[in-house]
Structure formats: structure tokens, C-alpha cells
Design a protein around this motif. Structure first.
Motif, PDB file in Angstrom:
ATOM      1  N   LEU A   4       0.856  -1.178   0.000  1.00  0.00           N
ATOM      2  CA  LEU A   4       0.000   0.000   0.000  1.00  0.00           C
ATOM      3  C   LEU A   4       0.894   1.231   0.000  1.00  0.00           C
ATOM      4  N   GLU A   6       0.817   5.402  -0.033  1.00  0.00           N
ATOM      5  CA  GLU A   6       0.027   6.635   0.076  1.00  0.00           C
ATOM      6  C   GLU A   6       0.706   7.786  -0.649  1.00  0.00           C
ATOM      7  N   SER A  21      -4.363   9.635  -1.680  1.00  0.00           N
ATOM      8  CA  SER A  21      -4.544   8.423  -2.478  1.00  0.00           C
ATOM      9  C   SER A  21      -3.726   7.295  -1.887  1.00  0.00           C
ATOM     10  N   CYS A  22      -4.228   6.089  -2.041  1.00  0.00           N
ATOM     11  CA  CYS A  22      -3.516   4.900  -1.597  1.00  0.00           C
ATOM     12  C   CYS A  22      -3.555   3.898  -2.739  1.00  0.00           C
ATOM     13  N   THR A  28      -8.624  -3.725  -4.648  1.00  0.00           N
ATOM     14  CA  THR A  28      -9.044  -3.236  -3.341  1.00  0.00           C
ATOM     15  C   THR A  28     -10.331  -3.895  -2.865  1.00  0.00           C
ATOM     16  N   TRP A  36      -8.483   4.556   6.390  1.00  0.00           N
ATOM     17  CA  TRP A  36      -7.467   5.574   6.644  1.00  0.00           C
ATOM     18  C   TRP A  36      -7.355   5.770   8.153  1.00  0.00           C
ATOM     19  N   THR A  77      -7.162   1.780  -6.165  1.00  0.00           N
ATOM     20  CA  THR A  77      -6.821   2.958  -5.383  1.00  0.00           C
ATOM     21  C   THR A  77      -7.916   3.299  -4.383  1.00  0.00           C
ATOM     22  N   TYR A  94      -2.237   7.139   7.308  1.00  0.00           N
ATOM     23  CA  TYR A  94      -1.892   5.800   6.839  1.00  0.00           C
ATOM     24  C   TYR A  94      -3.092   5.137   6.179  1.00  0.00           C
ATOM     25  N   CYS A  95      -2.813   4.429   5.121  1.00  0.00           N
ATOM     26  CA  CYS A  95      -3.781   3.568   4.470  1.00  0.00           C
ATOM     27  C   CYS A  95      -3.625   2.166   5.061  1.00  0.00           C
ATOM     28  N   GLY A 117       0.356   1.023   4.834  1.00  0.00           N
ATOM     29  CA  GLY A 117       1.297   1.784   4.044  1.00  0.00           C
ATOM     30  C   GLY A 117       2.287   2.495   4.944  1.00  0.00           C
ATOM     31  N   THR A 120       1.627   9.282   4.774  1.00  0.00           N
ATOM     32  CA  THR A 120       1.854  10.559   4.113  1.00  0.00           C
ATOM     33  C   THR A 120       1.478  11.663   5.089  1.00  0.00           C
TER      34      THR A 120
END
Length: 126
Positions: A4, A6, A21-22, A28, A36, A77, A94-95, A117, A120
């Protein structure tokens, strides 16, 4: 191995908007849940929003009406649209993805999620 990644974080002023975005390495919709989370310095990781494979969503009270989670399965995504950002939204975002759900835990509890992930950063200035 699920990956994953981000993107979309940045610095904005209060009242501004960002879309995170992830990008996932697999479809998915194959996950039971995608979500998130965010973590501010010195605070615990908290669930912000999640979506299940049926498209049903759930949000933390602090972001209801301001954040929207969505997924584009064709693009593998996950998105988080954030509007009316506040300084208290500042955190690493975080995703995460879950292949199952423990009904003993909230669907926004991080222990439900096995894939993460790297995060970000979102910074909101007043």
C-alpha cells in the motif's frame, strides 16, 4: 505480499482541502475493509474512515461531514477527500487493509488491519 503506497499529503492552511490516495498492489475490493488512520506526535493511531467491499462507510466523529472515503477498484486505489481542514487534522495519515473483521473490535480499530502503508504527512496551519 500486499503493498500500500500513500500519496497526496502536504501543507495547507486551515479551511483548505487535500485528497489522499492509496495505491494497492491488489484489487481493493478483495479486502474486507480498507481504511485511513492518522497518528499525531505523542498520540495513539486513530481510525479516520473505513469502507467495506460493499461500499459502506464509517467515519470518526471528528471528521464526519468533512472527509469522504472512496475506492476505485479499477485503479486499485483508495482515496480520502478532506475539506475544511483544521490544525487538529495535522498528522501522518496511513492507508490500511483488512482481510477479516473481529467483531470484538470497532471496524476502525487498528488491530483489525494487517496491511499498512508507510504514511503521508498532512500539516494544517492556522
Amino acid at each position: 505480499q500486499v503493498q500500500l503506497v500513500e500519496s497526496g499529503g502536504g501543507s495547507v492552511q486551515a479551511g483548505g482541502s487535500l485528497r489522499l490516495s492509496c495505491s494497492a498492489s491488489k484489487y481493493t475490493g478483495s479486502f474486507y475493509l480498507m481504511a485511513w488512520f492518522r497518528q499525531a506526535p505523542g498520540k495513539e493511531r486513530e481510525g479516520v474512515a473505513r469502507i467495506d467491499r460493499g461500499g459502506n462507510t464509517r467515519y470518526a466523529d471528528s471528521v464526519k461531514g468533512r472527509f469522504t472515503i472512496s475506492q476505485d477498484n479499477a485503479k486499485l486505489t483508495l482515496y480520502l477527500q478532506m475539506i475544511s481542514l483544521k490544525p487538529e487534522d495535522t498528522a501522518m495519515y496511513y492507508c490500511a487493509a483488512a482481510e477479516s473483521l473481529s467483531y470484538a473490535l470497532s471496524s476502525l480499530h487498528p488491530r483489525n488491519y494487517g496491511y499498512w502503508g508507510q504514511g503521508t504527512q498532512v500539516t494544517v496551519s492556522s
